[in-house]
Design an enzyme around this catalytic site. Structure first.
Site, short mmCIF file in Angstrom:
data_model
loop_
_atom_site.label_atom_id
_atom_site.label_comp_id
_atom_site.label_asym_id
_atom_site.label_seq_id
_atom_site.Cartn_x
_atom_site.Cartn_y
_atom_site.Cartn_z
N GLU A 1 0.82 -1.21 0.00
CA GLU A 1 0.00 0.00 0.00
C GLU A 1 0.86 1.26 0.00
O GLU A 1 0.51 2.25 -0.62
CB GLU A 1 -0.96 0.00 1.19
CG GLU A 1 -2.06 -1.05 1.10
CD GLU A 1 -2.97 -0.87 -0.11
OE1 GLU A 1 -3.07 0.26 -0.65
OE2 GLU A 1 -3.57 -1.87 -0.55
N TYR B 1 -5.84 6.37 5.11
CA TYR B 1 -5.94 5.42 3.99
C TYR B 1 -5.15 4.14 4.28
O TYR B 1 -5.68 3.03 4.22
CB TYR B 1 -5.44 6.05 2.67
CG TYR B 1 -5.32 4.97 1.63
CD1 TYR B 1 -6.46 4.47 1.03
CD2 TYR B 1 -4.09 4.39 1.33
CE1 TYR B 1 -6.38 3.40 0.14
CE2 TYR B 1 -4.00 3.32 0.46
CZ TYR B 1 -5.14 2.85 -0.14
OH TYR B 1 -5.06 1.78 -1.00
N ASP C 1 -9.16 5.55 -1.38
CA ASP C 1 -8.12 6.07 -2.26
C ASP C 1 -8.80 6.71 -3.47
O ASP C 1 -10.05 6.78 -3.53
CB ASP C 1 -7.12 4.97 -2.65
CG ASP C 1 -7.74 3.93 -3.58
OD1 ASP C 1 -8.97 3.96 -3.81
OD2 ASP C 1 -6.99 3.06 -4.09
N1 ADE Z 1 -4.02 0.41 -5.32
C1 ADE Z 1 -3.90 0.68 -4.03
N2 ADE Z 1 -4.03 -0.42 -3.28
C2 ADE Z 1 -4.23 -1.44 -4.15
C3 ADE Z 1 -4.41 -2.83 -4.00
N3 ADE Z 1 -4.41 -3.37 -2.80
N4 ADE Z 1 -4.58 -3.56 -5.11
C4 ADE Z 1 -4.58 -2.97 -6.31
N5 ADE Z 1 -4.40 -1.67 -6.51
C5 ADE Z 1 -4.21 -0.90 -5.45
#
Ligand code: ADE
Length: 402
Positions: free
Chosen positions: A38, A121, A139
Site C-alpha cells: 500500500e 488510507y 483512495d
Molecule cells: N491500489 C492501491 N491499493 C491497491 C491494491 N491493494 N490492489 C490494487 N491496486 C491498489
C-alpha cells in the site's frame, strides 16, 4: 441513510471473484506485506510497483528484517519509485513496531495511525485487507466509484464530502468480508470505473449508478482547481575523475547547497540559481571551501525539465574539471554522521549503492558522450525499471512533498 442500493456489495463481490487480478500482495496478505504494497502503491501504478515490491520483499521478507536494516540499505531499493519519504517512514515505522509492539503490526486503529507515514488510507487498508476489520479505504479509485454511484456534487476531497464518502464506504462493508470488499472497490475503480472513458457496459454496478443514469459518469468527481506551479532553475555540476562522479549527500537539517526537497539523497552538487546562464561559481566555490579541490567549470552540458510536486524544475547542467587528485575531506560513511558527505561513485552505483533522486537520470542522459571510465567504456547505468506514476503529487497521507 445511504443512497447506494443494499444490493451493491453482493454484486461487487461476485464480479471481483471472477475478475480480480492475481497481484503479489494479494497472495498471503500478512499485515507487513499489505502495508509495504500500500505504501508503494500510494503514488505509483500497479505495473510499476510489482518488480519493486518483489525485490523489496525478497530483501526484507519480514518486518523484523526491515527493522534491522540500516536506512542506507533500504533507500536504494526505492530508487526510481520516487517519494523517498515513504521509504524513510516505512523503515522508521518498522523500527517502532519492533520496539513498541513486540514486532507485531498493531490491530488498534489509533496505534496504527501513530506510526510514521501512516494516515487514514493506509491504516484502513492494512486493518481491512490483512485483519479483515470493517474499516473503509478511500483512495482515488474508491473515491471515484462512490462519487459516481451517488452522483455526489462538489470536490470529493473537501472535508464534509470525505466524511460522507467514508461513512458510505463503512456502511457498505458486508459482515466478515471487509478485505475482499475493499479490494473489490479498488479493483473496480482501477479496471472499469476509469477516470476517462469508464467501461459502464462491463460494470456490475451500472444499474445502481446515479451518475450513469444522468448520462454523464465522467463529470464525477467534479474537477478540483489546478494547483499553482512554481518555476525553479537548478544548476547542477557534473564532476568526474577516473571514471567516477562526485556525489554529495546533504542531510535535511543542513542548510545551503542542495535545496530542501533533494536533501538526504545522494546527488550531483546542485543549487537553485537566479540566473541560469551564469556558470554556477557558488557551487564550485563551495566544493573548494569544503575540501580544498579547485574546480574549473569547463562547459555547459545542456538542460532538462523535471517536476517535483508543484515545482517545475529546469536543470542547467555544467561540467566541472577537478584539478589534481584530492579526496573528499569528509570520510563519513553514509548515514553514520549527520553532516555533509561526499563520494566518488561509479556510474553503475547510482540507484544501487547510492539512492539518487529521479532527476539524476536526466543529468546522466545529458552526458551524451560515452563515459570516459577507467577502461574508456561507456558505463552508464539505466534508470531502474518503471517510473513514478505521475509527475509528483504530494504525499496523500501527509500532504508533504516526498
Ligand atoms: N491500489 C492501491 N491499493 C491497491 C491494491 N491493494 N490492489 C490494487 N491496486 C491498489
Amino acid at each position: 441513510m445511504s443512497l447506494i442500493s443494499s444490493e451493491m456489495p453482493q454484486k461487487l463481490l461476485a464480479w471481483y471473484e471472477v475478475h480480480r487480478r492475481d497481484l503479489p500482495w494479494r497472495r498471503d496478505p500478512t499485515p507487513y506485506r499489505v502495508w509495504v504494497s500500500e505504501v508503494m502503491l500510494q503514488q505509483t501504478q500497479v505495473d510499476t510497483v510489482i518488480p519493486y515490491y518483489q525485490r523489496f520483499l525478497s530483501r526484507f521478507p519480514e518486518l523484523a528484517d526491515l527493522a534491522r536494516a540500516r536506512l542506507e540499505e533500504v533507500l536504494p531499493l526505492w530508487s526510481g519509485l520516487g517519494y523517498y519519504r515513504r521509504a524513510r517512514d516505512l523503515h522508521a515505522a518498522a523500527r517502532k513496531i519492533s520496539s513498541e509492539h513486540g514486532g507485531q503490526f498493531p490491530r488498534d486503529r489509533d496505534q496504527v495511525l501513530a506510526l510514521p507515514g501512516i494516515g487514514p488510507y493506509t491504516a484502513g487498508a492494512v486493518l481491512s485487507l490483512a485483519f479483515n476489520l470493517p474499516e473503509p479505504v478511500l483512495d482515488g479509485n474508491v473515491e471515484r466509484v462512490l462519487t459516481r454511484l451517488l452522483a455526489l456534487p462538489g470536490n470529493p476531497r473537501q472535508s464534509a464530502n470525505v466524511r460522507r464518502l467514508r461513512e458510505e464506504a463503512r456502511g457498505l462493508i458486508p459482515a466478515g468480508r471487509a478485505g475482499d470488499f475493499n479490494q473489490a472497490l479498488m479493483e473496480l475503480g482501477a479496471l472499469i470505473c476509469l477516470p476517462l472513458g469508464p467501461r459502464c457496459l462491463d460494470c456490475p454496478l451500472a444499474g445502481l449508478c446515479r451518475a450513469r443514469r444522468r448520462g454523464q459518469p465522467e463529470r464525477f468527481p467534479e474537477k478540483k482547481p489546478a494547483k499553482k506551479t512554481v518555476p525553479v532553475s537548478l544548476a547542477v555540476l557534473v564532476i568526474e575523475r577516473d571514471g567516477k562522479l562526485l556525489l554529495e549527500n546533504r542531510p535535511p537539517a543542513l542548510e545551503g547547497g542542495q535545496p530542501a526537497y533533494l536533501r538526504g539523497l545522494w546527488n550531483f552538487p546542485a543549487l537553485e540559481v537566479e540566473d541560469p546562464e551564469q556558470p554556477p561559481y557558488q557551487l564550485s566555490e563551495a566544493i573548494r571551501a569544503r575540501w580544498g579541490a579547485a574546480i574549473r567549470i569547463s562547459c555547459r552540458l545542456g538542460s532538462a525539465r523535471h517536476s517535483i510536486t508543484f515545482r517545475k524544475i529546469t536543470l542547467h547542467v555544467w561540467r566541472g574539471e577537478v584539478d589534481g587528485h584530492p579526496s573528499p575531506a569528509s570520510k563519513t560513511r553514509p548515514g553514520r554522521v549527520p553532516h555533509l558527505a561526499w563520494r566518488w561513485a561509479r556510474p553503475e552505483e547510482l540507484g544501487s549503492r547510492y539512492a539518487v533522486p529521479s532527476l539524476a537520470w536526466k543529468v546522466l542522459g545529458l552526458l551524451q558522450k560515452p563515459f570516459s571510465g577507467p577502461r574508456g567504456s561507456a558505463a552508464f547505468p539505466k534508470k531502474p525499471p518503471g517510473k513514478p506514476a505521475r509527475a509528483a503529487p504530494p504525499d496523500p497521507e501527509s500532504g508533504r512533498p516526498p
